[in-house]
Design a protein around this motif. Structure first.
Motif, PDB file in Angstrom:
ATOM      1  N   SER A  25      46.679   2.156  -2.258  1.00 25.88           N
ATOM      2  CA  SER A  25      47.386   2.114  -0.975  1.00 25.88           C
ATOM      3  C   SER A  25      46.440   1.762   0.167  1.00 25.88           C
ATOM      4  O   SER A  25      46.838   1.114   1.132  1.00 25.88           O
ATOM      5  CB  SER A  25      48.088   3.448  -0.704  1.00 25.88           C
ATOM      6  N   MET A  26      45.169   2.154   0.046  1.00 29.37           N
ATOM      7  CA  MET A  26      44.197   1.829   1.082  1.00 29.37           C
ATOM      8  C   MET A  26      43.851   0.349   1.087  1.00 29.37           C
ATOM      9  O   MET A  26      43.367  -0.187   2.084  1.00 29.37           O
ATOM     10  CB  MET A  26      42.929   2.666   0.895  1.00 29.37           C
ATOM     11  N   ALA A  27      44.120  -0.318  -0.041  1.00 28.48           N
ATOM     12  CA  ALA A  27      43.842  -1.751  -0.142  1.00 28.48           C
ATOM     13  C   ALA A  27      45.008  -2.603   0.351  1.00 28.48           C
ATOM     14  O   ALA A  27      44.923  -3.833   0.342  1.00 28.48           O
ATOM     15  CB  ALA A  27      43.516  -2.102  -1.591  1.00 28.48           C
ATOM     16  N   GLU A  28      46.086  -1.952   0.778  1.00 26.46           N
ATOM     17  CA  GLU A  28      47.240  -2.698   1.298  1.00 26.46           C
ATOM     18  C   GLU A  28      46.838  -3.517   2.518  1.00 26.46           C
ATOM     19  O   GLU A  28      45.933  -3.150   3.265  1.00 26.46           O
ATOM     20  CB  GLU A  28      48.363  -1.736   1.674  1.00 26.46           C
ATOM     21  N   SER A  29      47.539  -4.602   2.727  1.00 23.76           N
ATOM     22  CA  SER A  29      47.255  -5.473   3.858  1.00 23.76           C
ATOM     23  C   SER A  29      47.379  -4.719   5.186  1.00 23.76           C
ATOM     24  O   SER A  29      48.285  -3.905   5.350  1.00 23.76           O
ATOM     25  CB  SER A  29      48.234  -6.656   3.867  1.00 23.76           C
ATOM     26  N   PRO A  30      46.469  -4.989   6.133  1.00 29.21           N
ATOM     27  CA  PRO A  30      46.583  -4.346   7.453  1.00 29.21           C
ATOM     28  C   PRO A  30      47.843  -4.768   8.196  1.00 29.21           C
ATOM     29  O   PRO A  30      48.221  -4.143   9.181  1.00 29.21           O
ATOM     30  CB  PRO A  30      45.312  -4.807   8.174  1.00 29.21           C
ATOM     31  N   ASP A  31      48.485  -5.819   7.709  1.00 30.72           N
ATOM     32  CA  ASP A  31      49.726  -6.293   8.334  1.00 30.72           C
ATOM     33  C   ASP A  31      50.966  -5.685   7.685  1.00 30.72           C
ATOM     34  O   ASP A  31      52.087  -6.098   7.987  1.00 30.72           O
ATOM     35  CB  ASP A  31      49.811  -7.826   8.238  1.00 30.72           C
ATOM     36  N   ALA A  32      50.761  -4.722   6.799  1.00 31.55           N
ATOM     37  CA  ALA A  32      51.901  -4.099   6.129  1.00 31.55           C
ATOM     38  C   ALA A  32      52.836  -3.469   7.153  1.00 31.55           C
ATOM     39  O   ALA A  32      52.400  -2.945   8.184  1.00 31.55           O
ATOM     40  CB  ALA A  32      51.420  -3.034   5.141  1.00 31.55           C
ATOM     41  N   SER A  33      54.135  -3.533   6.882  1.00 28.26           N
ATOM     42  CA  SER A  33      55.123  -2.997   7.815  1.00 28.26           C
ATOM     43  C   SER A  33      55.042  -1.482   7.884  1.00 28.26           C
ATOM     44  O   SER A  33      54.569  -0.825   6.951  1.00 28.26           O
ATOM     45  CB  SER A  33      56.537  -3.411   7.387  1.00 28.26           C
ATOM     46  N   VAL A  34      55.512  -0.941   8.998  1.00 29.47           N
ATOM     47  CA  VAL A  34      55.548   0.517   9.138  1.00 29.47           C
ATOM     48  C   VAL A  34      56.459   1.118   8.072  1.00 29.47           C
ATOM     49  O   VAL A  34      56.168   2.191   7.526  1.00 29.47           O
ATOM     50  CB  VAL A  34      56.028   0.919  10.549  1.00 29.47           C
ATOM     51  N   ASP A  35      57.544   0.434   7.736  1.00 32.62           N
ATOM     52  CA  ASP A  35      58.445   0.933   6.696  1.00 32.62           C
ATOM     53  C   ASP A  35      57.703   1.108   5.378  1.00 32.62           C
ATOM     54  O   ASP A  35      57.881   2.115   4.671  1.00 32.62           O
ATOM     55  CB  ASP A  35      59.620  -0.034   6.498  1.00 32.62           C
ATOM     56  N   HIS A  36      56.851   0.126   5.038  1.00 29.83           N
ATOM     57  CA  HIS A  36      56.096   0.213   3.789  1.00 29.83           C
ATOM     58  C   HIS A  36      55.070   1.350   3.851  1.00 29.83           C
ATOM     59  O   HIS A  36      54.869   2.076   2.869  1.00 29.83           O
ATOM     60  CB  HIS A  36      55.393  -1.112   3.508  1.00 29.83           C
ATOM     61  N   LEU A  37      54.430   1.507   5.003  1.00 28.82           N
ATOM     62  CA  LEU A  37      53.452   2.580   5.157  1.00 28.82           C
ATOM     63  C   LEU A  37      54.122   3.953   5.025  1.00 28.82           C
ATOM     64  O   LEU A  37      53.545   4.879   4.437  1.00 28.82           O
ATOM     65  CB  LEU A  37      52.758   2.471   6.513  1.00 28.82           C
ATOM     66  N   ILE A  38      55.331   4.053   5.555  1.00 29.36           N
ATOM     67  CA  ILE A  38      56.084   5.310   5.419  1.00 29.36           C
ATOM     68  C   ILE A  38      56.382   5.586   3.947  1.00 29.36           C
ATOM     69  O   ILE A  38      56.272   6.724   3.475  1.00 29.36           O
ATOM     70  CB  ILE A  38      57.399   5.248   6.223  1.00 29.36           C
ATOM     71  N   GLU A  39      56.755   4.543   3.200  1.00 25.91           N
ATOM     72  CA  GLU A  39      57.032   4.702   1.770  1.00 25.91           C
ATOM     73  C   GLU A  39      55.798   5.219   1.033  1.00 25.91           C
ATOM     74  O   GLU A  39      55.900   6.106   0.170  1.00 25.91           O
ATOM     75  CB  GLU A  39      57.474   3.368   1.170  1.00 25.91           C
ATOM     76  N   LEU A  40      54.622   4.665   1.367  1.00 20.98           N
ATOM     77  CA  LEU A  40      53.380   5.114   0.727  1.00 20.98           C
ATOM     78  C   LEU A  40      53.081   6.563   1.093  1.00 20.98           C
ATOM     79  O   LEU A  40      52.657   7.360   0.247  1.00 20.98           O
ATOM     80  CB  LEU A  40      52.220   4.210   1.149  1.00 20.98           C
ATOM     81  N   ASP A  41      53.299   6.897   2.363  1.00 22.54           N
ATOM     82  CA  ASP A  41      53.044   8.256   2.826  1.00 22.54           C
ATOM     83  C   ASP A  41      53.964   9.246   2.124  1.00 22.54           C
ATOM     84  O   ASP A  41      53.526  10.308   1.657  1.00 22.54           O
ATOM     85  CB  ASP A  41      53.246   8.311   4.341  1.00 22.54           C
ATOM     86  N   ILE A  42      55.236   8.903   2.032  1.00 25.08           N
ATOM     87  CA  ILE A  42      56.204   9.779   1.370  1.00 25.08           C
ATOM     88  C   ILE A  42      55.844   9.956  -0.100  1.00 25.08           C
ATOM     89  O   ILE A  42      55.931  11.063  -0.651  1.00 25.08           O
ATOM     90  CB  ILE A  42      57.635   9.215   1.517  1.00 25.08           C
ATOM     91  N   ARG A  43      55.386   8.872  -0.743  1.00 29.54           N
ATOM     92  CA  ARG A  43      55.040   8.977  -2.161  1.00 29.54           C
ATOM     93  C   ARG A  43      53.870   9.939  -2.367  1.00 29.54           C
ATOM     94  O   ARG A  43      53.866  10.710  -3.327  1.00 29.54           O
ATOM     95  CB  ARG A  43      54.693   7.594  -2.721  1.00 29.54           C
ATOM     96  N   PHE A  44      52.880   9.905  -1.475  1.00 25.79           N
ATOM     97  CA  PHE A  44      51.749  10.828  -1.600  1.00 25.79           C
ATOM     98  C   PHE A  44      52.224  12.275  -1.526  1.00 25.79           C
ATOM     99  O   PHE A  44      51.894  13.099  -2.381  1.00 25.79           O
ATOM    100  CB  PHE A  44      50.724  10.552  -0.499  1.00 25.79           C
ATOM    101  N   HIS A  45      53.008  12.575  -0.507  1.00 22.41           N
ATOM    102  CA  HIS A  45      53.470  13.949  -0.317  1.00 22.41           C
ATOM    103  C   HIS A  45      54.449  14.372  -1.415  1.00 22.41           C
ATOM    104  O   HIS A  45      54.431  15.530  -1.862  1.00 22.41           O
ATOM    105  CB  HIS A  45      54.101  14.101   1.065  1.00 22.41           C
ATOM    106  N   ASP A  46      55.289  13.433  -1.856  1.00 17.31           N
ATOM    107  CA  ASP A  46      56.234  13.741  -2.928  1.00 17.31           C
ATOM    108  C   ASP A  46      55.488  14.031  -4.230  1.00 17.31           C
ATOM    109  O   ASP A  46      55.906  14.901  -5.012  1.00 17.31           O
ATOM    110  CB  ASP A  46      57.200  12.575  -3.129  1.00 17.31           C
ATOM    111  N   THR A  47      54.394  13.319  -4.473  1.00 14.02           N
ATOM    112  CA  THR A  47      53.623  13.551  -5.694  1.00 14.02           C
ATOM    113  C   THR A  47      53.016  14.950  -5.697  1.00 14.02           C
ATOM    114  O   THR A  47      53.004  15.633  -6.728  1.00 14.02           O
ATOM    115  CB  THR A  47      52.518  12.502  -5.847  1.00 14.02           C
ATOM    116  N   ILE A  48      52.529  15.392  -4.554  1.00 11.72           N
ATOM    117  CA  ILE A  48      51.997  16.759  -4.476  1.00 11.72           C
ATOM    118  C   ILE A  48      53.118  17.764  -4.762  1.00 11.72           C
ATOM    119  O   ILE A  48      52.914  18.744  -5.488  1.00 11.72           O
ATOM    120  CB  ILE A  48      51.366  17.021  -3.101  1.00 11.72           C
ATOM    121  N   ALA A  49      54.296  17.510  -4.203  1.00 12.46           N
ATOM    122  CA  ALA A  49      55.435  18.399  -4.481  1.00 12.46           C
ATOM    123  C   ALA A  49      55.783  18.377  -5.966  1.00 12.46           C
ATOM    124  O   ALA A  49      56.125  19.413  -6.553  1.00 12.46           O
ATOM    125  CB  ALA A  49      56.636  17.986  -3.641  1.00 12.46           C
ATOM    126  N   LEU A  50      55.701  17.201  -6.575  1.00  9.69           N
ATOM    127  CA  LEU A  50      55.956  17.085  -8.015  1.00  9.69           C
ATOM    128  C   LEU A  50      54.939  17.902  -8.806  1.00  9.69           C
ATOM    129  O   LEU A  50      55.285  18.603  -9.763  1.00  9.69           O
ATOM    130  CB  LEU A  50      55.886  15.609  -8.427  1.00  9.69           C
TER     131      LEU A  50
END
Length: 231
Positions: free
Chosen positions: A122-147
């Protein structure tokens, strides 16, 4: 009408209701409706090409999830009243801290390595990535911890809260990518070290929870949705 016909009709209605729910939920997450806006059921039914009965089922389901409000004479979108938003973020902090505590106890080393690999990608994602995509990555991180907490109820509650604060998270994410990524790494390393207290403290600090910061995000969110509506 035969029993088979009744069953077929019920299955079709259920399918229509599920489709309407999915579409309306996505529209709510994307701020298709304004905060406090009343839902025009006639227009929505026409737009989704379904009858009022399955639409009502979808709307009631969204009410149960806190995504809509039942005003008795109709449904409306929740507003962005600061106190209500504070409550949602406060609940999120407590759920995330509980998830982190349990993940420290229950997550396997291999699972934490997988999460580390995800963060590296996720850190290698393009700096031009949309905020929507960044939110998806953020949610996945937190969801994985919950999992990894092995608690399905906590994970379900976190998912619901994420839906209800999606717009505020979207606003808060702008300009915070580097900080968010570094904080994710720090939290993960503390979990891998099985340092429960430090990982919980890091998670609490990571999540937007100070009242002044949330109030600023609420104001920005109102500006965002009304500017887009008038465009």
């Amino acid at each position: 009408m035969s029993t088979d016909e009744k069953n077929a009709d019920g299955a079709h209605q259920g399918s229509s209701s599920h489709r309407a729910y999915a579409q309306l939920r996505e529209q709510l997450l994307r701020s298709h409706f304004l905060p406090g806006q009343k839902i025009n059921e006639v227009l929505v039914a026409k737009e989704l090409q379904i009858s009022r009965t399955p639409l009502r089922e979808a709307l009631n389901r969204l009410v149960a999830e806190g995504m809509l409000i039942d005003r008795e004479r109709g449904f409306s979108v929740p507003g962005l009243e600061p106190e209500a938003v504070f409550d949602l973020f406060e609940a999120r902090v407590e759920i995330e801290c509980a998830s982190v505590r349990l993940a420290c106890e229950r997550a396997e080393d291999a699972e934490l390595q997988d999460l580390a690999d995800f963060l590296e990608g996720s850190m290698a994602e393009s700096p031009d990535a949309s905020v929507d995509h960044l939110i998806e990555l953020d949610i996945r991180f937190h969801d994985t911890i919950a999992l990894l907490s092995r608690n399905k109820v906590l994970r379900q509650m976190l998912s619901n809260l994420n839906d209800r604060i999606h717009l505020i998270r979207w606003i808060a994410m702008e300009g915070r990518r580097d900080r968010t990524q570094s904080e994710h790494l720090a939290i993960l390393e503390l979990i891998r070290a099985r340092d429960t207290e430090a990982s919980m403290a890091a998670m609490r600090k990571h999540i937007l929870h100070r009242k002044e910061d949330i109030l600023a995000a609420v104001k920005a969110a109102y500006g965002h949705v009304y500017t887009r509506a008038s465009a």
